[in-house]
Design an enzyme around this catalytic site. Sequence first.
Site, PDB file in Angstrom:
ATOM      1  N   TYR A  52       0.723  -1.422  -0.023  1.00 52.52           N
ATOM      2  CA  TYR A  52      -0.192  -0.085  -0.056  1.00 52.52           C
ATOM      3  C   TYR A  52       0.738   1.370   0.018  1.00 52.52           C
ATOM      4  O   TYR A  52       1.789   1.358   0.754  1.00 52.52           O
ATOM      5  CB  TYR A  52      -1.064  -0.077   1.150  1.00 52.52           C
ATOM      6  CG  TYR A  52      -2.144  -0.974   1.159  1.00 52.52           C
ATOM      7  CD1 TYR A  52      -2.424  -1.726   0.111  1.00 52.52           C
ATOM      8  CD2 TYR A  52      -2.729  -1.350   2.505  1.00 52.52           C
ATOM      9  CE1 TYR A  52      -3.508  -2.594  -0.155  1.00 52.52           C
ATOM     10  CE2 TYR A  52      -3.810  -2.334   2.252  1.00 52.52           C
ATOM     11  CZ  TYR A  52      -4.221  -3.046   1.206  1.00 52.52           C
ATOM     12  OH  TYR A  52      -4.815  -3.998   1.181  1.00 52.52           O
TER      13      TYR A  52
HETATM   14  N1  NAP Z   1      -6.693  -7.692   0.363  1.00 56.79           N
HETATM   15  C1  NAP Z   1      -7.049  -7.139  -0.941  1.00 56.79           C
HETATM   16  O1  NAP Z   1      -6.585  -7.422  -1.874  1.00 56.79           O
HETATM   17  C2  NAP Z   1      -7.512  -5.765  -0.397  1.00 56.79           C
HETATM   18  C3  NAP Z   1      -8.274  -5.081  -1.377  1.00 56.79           C
HETATM   19  C4  NAP Z   1      -8.814  -3.736  -1.150  1.00 56.79           C
HETATM   20  C5  NAP Z   1      -8.888  -3.352   0.365  1.00 56.79           C
HETATM   21  N2  NAP Z   1      -8.410  -4.095   1.153  1.00 56.79           N
HETATM   22  C6  NAP Z   1      -8.392  -3.672   2.433  1.00 56.79           C
HETATM   23  O2  NAP Z   1      -9.932  -3.334   2.990  1.00 56.79           O
HETATM   24  C7  NAP Z   1      -9.695  -1.935   3.256  1.00 56.79           C
HETATM   25  C8  NAP Z   1     -11.018  -1.387   2.893  1.00 56.79           C
HETATM   26  O3  NAP Z   1     -11.225  -1.592   1.489  1.00 56.79           O
HETATM   27  P1  NAP Z   1     -11.851  -0.544   0.692  1.00 56.79           P
HETATM   28  O4  NAP Z   1     -11.204   0.924   1.135  1.00 56.79           O
HETATM   29  O5  NAP Z   1     -12.154  -0.829  -0.712  1.00 56.79           O
HETATM   30  O6  NAP Z   1     -13.371  -0.171   1.421  1.00 56.79           O
HETATM   31  P2  NAP Z   1     -14.583   0.420   1.129  1.00 56.79           P
HETATM   32  O7  NAP Z   1     -15.342   0.549   2.084  1.00 56.79           O
HETATM   33  O8  NAP Z   1     -15.611  -0.688   0.037  1.00 56.79           O
HETATM   34  O9  NAP Z   1     -14.454   1.447   0.077  1.00 56.79           O
HETATM   35  C9  NAP Z   1     -13.717   2.689   0.898  1.00 56.79           C
HETATM   36  C10 NAP Z   1     -13.721   3.932   0.044  1.00 56.79           C
HETATM   37  O10 NAP Z   1     -15.229   4.305  -0.200  1.00 56.79           O
HETATM   38  C11 NAP Z   1     -15.214   5.830  -0.512  1.00 56.79           C
HETATM   39  N3  NAP Z   1     -16.180   6.122   0.790  1.00 56.79           N
HETATM   40  C12 NAP Z   1     -15.893   5.339   2.067  1.00 56.79           C
HETATM   41  N4  NAP Z   1     -17.154   6.217   3.134  1.00 56.79           N
HETATM   42  C13 NAP Z   1     -17.614   7.174   2.357  1.00 56.79           C
HETATM   43  C14 NAP Z   1     -18.489   7.905   2.571  1.00 56.79           C
HETATM   44  N5  NAP Z   1     -19.200   8.198   3.624  1.00 56.79           N
HETATM   45  N6  NAP Z   1     -19.009   9.096   1.577  1.00 56.79           N
HETATM   46  C15 NAP Z   1     -18.421   8.826   0.300  1.00 56.79           C
HETATM   47  N7  NAP Z   1     -17.506   8.126  -0.112  1.00 56.79           N
HETATM   48  C16 NAP Z   1     -16.995   7.054   0.695  1.00 56.79           C
HETATM   49  C17 NAP Z   1     -13.864   6.350  -0.210  1.00 56.79           C
HETATM   50  O11 NAP Z   1     -13.313   6.257  -1.643  1.00 56.79           O
HETATM   51  P3  NAP Z   1     -13.244   7.640  -2.605  1.00 56.79           P
HETATM   52  O12 NAP Z   1     -13.675   8.743  -1.559  1.00 56.79           O
HETATM   53  O13 NAP Z   1     -12.137   7.625  -3.122  1.00 56.79           O
HETATM   54  O14 NAP Z   1     -14.650   7.339  -3.364  1.00 56.79           O
HETATM   55  C18 NAP Z   1     -13.104   4.995   0.583  1.00 56.79           C
HETATM   56  O15 NAP Z   1     -11.857   5.163   0.300  1.00 56.79           O
HETATM   57  C19 NAP Z   1      -8.597  -1.357   2.696  1.00 56.79           C
HETATM   58  O16 NAP Z   1      -8.004  -0.237   3.362  1.00 56.79           O
HETATM   59  C20 NAP Z   1      -7.549  -2.297   2.847  1.00 56.79           C
HETATM   60  O17 NAP Z   1      -7.133  -2.417   4.106  1.00 56.79           O
HETATM   61  C21 NAP Z   1      -7.897  -5.087   0.914  1.00 56.79           C
END
Ligand code: NAP
Length: 311
Positions: A52
């Site tokens: 990351y």
């Molecule tokens: N193992 C893997 O391959 C893998 C892959 C992905 C993630 N992960 C892990 O899982 C965690 C979470 O994944 P994710 O970030 O994809 O989760 P998610 O909850 O699906 O998406 C989070 C994203 O949604 C948007 N967001 C969140 N709350 C919001 C709100 N209230 N209003 C508007 N936009 C909002 C933001 O992006 P924007 O503002 O840019 O739209 C935020 O970065 C990561 O930090 C990581 O630790 C693991």
Amino acid sequence: MTELKAQDGSAASPVCFGCMQFGGTADAAASQAMYEACRGAGVTFFDTAHMYTEGAAEELLGGFVAQESEQLIVATKAGYTGGSGRANILAQFDESRKRLKLDRVDILYLHRWDETTPLEESFETLSELQQAGAVRHIGVSNFAAWQVMKAQAVAARFGARIDILQPMYSLVKRQAEVEILPMALSEGMAVAPYSPLGGGLLTGKYQAGGTGRLSTNERYATRYGQPWMHETAAALTKMAAEMGVAPATLAVAWAAKNPAVTAPIISARNTEQLAPSLAAQTFSLSDEAYARIEEVSQRPAPATDRLEEAG
Ligand SMILES: NC(=O)c1ccc[n+]([C@@H]2O[C@H](COP(=O)([O-])OP(=O)(O)OC[C@H]3O[C@@H](n4cnc5c(N)ncnc54)[C@H](OP(=O)(O)O)[C@@H]3O)[C@@H](O)[C@H]2O)c1
């Protein structure tokens, strides 16, 4: 069943916070503010990865946890780049520990399946790290169920065990329900699923003309590009308005309610975005609302293809 606890015995919180945005869309100040908001809300479980933000995510998290790491569960991952061979796991994990300023990490995941490296090599290495006390739990992410079971058999030969899985899972990505989640329940493995908001789609912001990861990142635009997914987000948003709750709270609470799920991994770019996901920790989703939410999403086909027997 894997019991996830910090070294001092503190239990894993109902959500895990993912640090993928630290040093990326969240600068150091925004990252610190989110860390503090999480701690204020009782979050004890934090997730990051070697790959990351070119190390910034681990560096920042390492600074924040310094005084209290024994009360927390800190997870990182190796092998997204460079494969799951011995030299790469050891080199990346060493770097991760330096960045995190931790001798011991609570969970080390293989970030993804590596079809070119024998599982024996990967799991002998992970087992050595565990026996040396550098890793408390071994996990795997983005593995199919058959890959988990194959790896588990190999791990046992080295006196080790896969304790935790990290699959993708949300209302618009339900493949894990078919094999991974039942397997985890049956085998007693913990599950920390990622992307409970579908990368932000399930906040409803795209229906309202908003922008974010899905409009700037082509991989995410493709991953969540099917029209039905956007229809699901719109229906969830409507339901959330009727219930007087944020769609993000409903989406995270829905993922958390699955009996196989230990803690969904939430994330955001600032504390304002984070608030509704954090609120899922204390939001009580009724069985009736859970069932209604499922109706607006597509259920994956059963593993046996016998649709008439699906419950
Ligand atoms: N193992 C893997 O391959 C893998 C892959 C992905 C993630 N992960 C892990 O899982 C965690 C979470 O994944 P994710 O970030 O994809 O989760 P998610 O909850 O699906 O998406 C989070 C994203 O949604 C948007 N967001 C969140 N709350 C919001 C709100 N209230 N209003 C508007 N936009 C909002 C933001 O992006 P924007 O503002 O840019 O739209 C935020 O970065 C990561 O930090 C990581 O630790 C693991």
